[in-house]
Enzyme design. Sequence first.
Site, PDB file in Angstrom:
ATOM      1  N   GLY A  34      52.042  45.896  39.667  1.00 42.07           N
ATOM      2  CA  GLY A  34      52.283  46.832  40.761  1.00 42.07           C
ATOM      3  C   GLY A  34      53.655  46.697  41.378  1.00 42.07           C
ATOM      4  O   GLY A  34      54.438  45.797  41.042  1.00 42.07           O
ATOM      5  N   ASP A  93      45.726  47.714  46.814  1.00 42.09           N
ATOM      6  CA  ASP A  93      45.875  49.062  47.350  1.00 42.09           C
ATOM      7  C   ASP A  93      45.270  49.194  48.740  1.00 42.09           C
ATOM      8  O   ASP A  93      45.591  50.125  49.471  1.00 42.09           O
ATOM      9  CB  ASP A  93      45.227  50.066  46.388  1.00 42.09           C
ATOM     10  CG  ASP A  93      45.838  49.976  45.005  1.00 42.09           C
ATOM     11  OD1 ASP A  93      47.039  50.263  44.877  1.00 42.09           O
ATOM     12  OD2 ASP A  93      45.125  49.582  44.052  1.00 42.09           O
ATOM     13  N   LYS A 103      41.669  47.416  44.367  1.00 43.22           N
ATOM     14  CA  LYS A 103      42.804  47.296  43.467  1.00 43.22           C
ATOM     15  C   LYS A 103      42.598  48.241  42.293  1.00 43.22           C
ATOM     16  O   LYS A 103      41.513  48.741  42.082  1.00 43.22           O
ATOM     17  CB  LYS A 103      42.938  45.858  42.948  1.00 43.22           C
ATOM     18  CG  LYS A 103      43.336  44.872  44.029  1.00 43.22           C
ATOM     19  CD  LYS A 103      43.354  43.423  43.563  1.00 43.22           C
ATOM     20  CE  LYS A 103      43.995  43.200  42.228  1.00 43.22           C
ATOM     21  NZ  LYS A 103      45.389  43.724  42.167  1.00 43.22           N
ATOM     22  N   GLY A 106      47.267  50.771  39.903  1.00 44.59           N
ATOM     23  CA  GLY A 106      48.234  50.525  38.842  1.00 44.59           C
ATOM     24  C   GLY A 106      47.621  50.506  37.465  1.00 44.59           C
ATOM     25  O   GLY A 106      48.332  50.349  36.459  1.00 44.59           O
ATOM     26  N   GLU A 112      43.124  42.349  35.808  1.00 42.59           N
ATOM     27  CA  GLU A 112      43.353  41.663  37.080  1.00 42.59           C
ATOM     28  C   GLU A 112      42.121  40.873  37.510  1.00 42.59           C
ATOM     29  O   GLU A 112      42.238  39.755  38.030  1.00 42.59           O
ATOM     30  CB  GLU A 112      43.735  42.684  38.150  1.00 42.59           C
ATOM     31  CG  GLU A 112      45.126  43.257  37.949  1.00 42.59           C
ATOM     32  CD  GLU A 112      45.435  44.436  38.844  1.00 42.59           C
ATOM     33  OE1 GLU A 112      46.637  44.730  39.030  1.00 42.59           O
ATOM     34  OE2 GLU A 112      44.492  45.076  39.359  1.00 42.59           O
TER      35      GLU A 112
END
Length: 241
Positions: A34, A93, A103, A106, A112
């Site tokens: 990100g 986010d 999240k 991206g 992740e």
Amino acid sequence: MDADVEAAEDRKRRAGVAAAEEVRSGTTLGLGTGSTVRHFLEALAGKLSSGELEGIRGVPTSLATEARSNELGIPMVGLAEAGRLDLAIDGADEVDPQLDAVKGMGGALLREKMIAQAARRFVLIVDEGKRSQRLGTISPLPVEVVPFEWEAHLPFFEALGAEPVARTDVAGGLVYTDNGNPIMDLHFRAGITDTRKLERELRARAGVVATGLFLDRVDRVIIGSDEGVETLDRAPGSTSG
């Protein structure tokens, strides 16, 4: 550069530079994905080139992070070889007061999560605009699904109270993750009322690969603002990892 955009980048840069102070020599760490993480990678590379840090091994969460880390000269290793990670640093986010997060805007949510679960400590870096009292009010919730009959999930998502939108590129084609899966962005007009219930229901659905809900995982959040940097730590005794 627009003044507002430049100010936002400055806030992200503050968080990224502060996150580099979390890293010690000999650390094996997860490298997130990100715009805020890009500042962290640059700060980390600076510490490596100056000799302030050595013996670093990074495990990237996306092909984009891998490519940038190669450009910056950050040594990398695969997750299987690395095993347990000392630390993972990633962006988000949206983050709520309990340090739960959304999240995946991206597109790297599954990788992740894999990196986060392998890490002894998980640190998020955000700008102050990502702070939220209720998840889902700032960012939609990304959900990664298998390509097979992906449209069949839309009524299910709607039944959960979401307005699902398949993520597309500028040409109108589906956006695929590095794993080859499309992403559905679930919009909740009033936010997500029960994040844990929603996570259970989504994970029980065949064809759903991963959600962007990161619950009870984050140990620290570093927040960049116009005034500087604020650090929030998970309350002692609360679940993490």
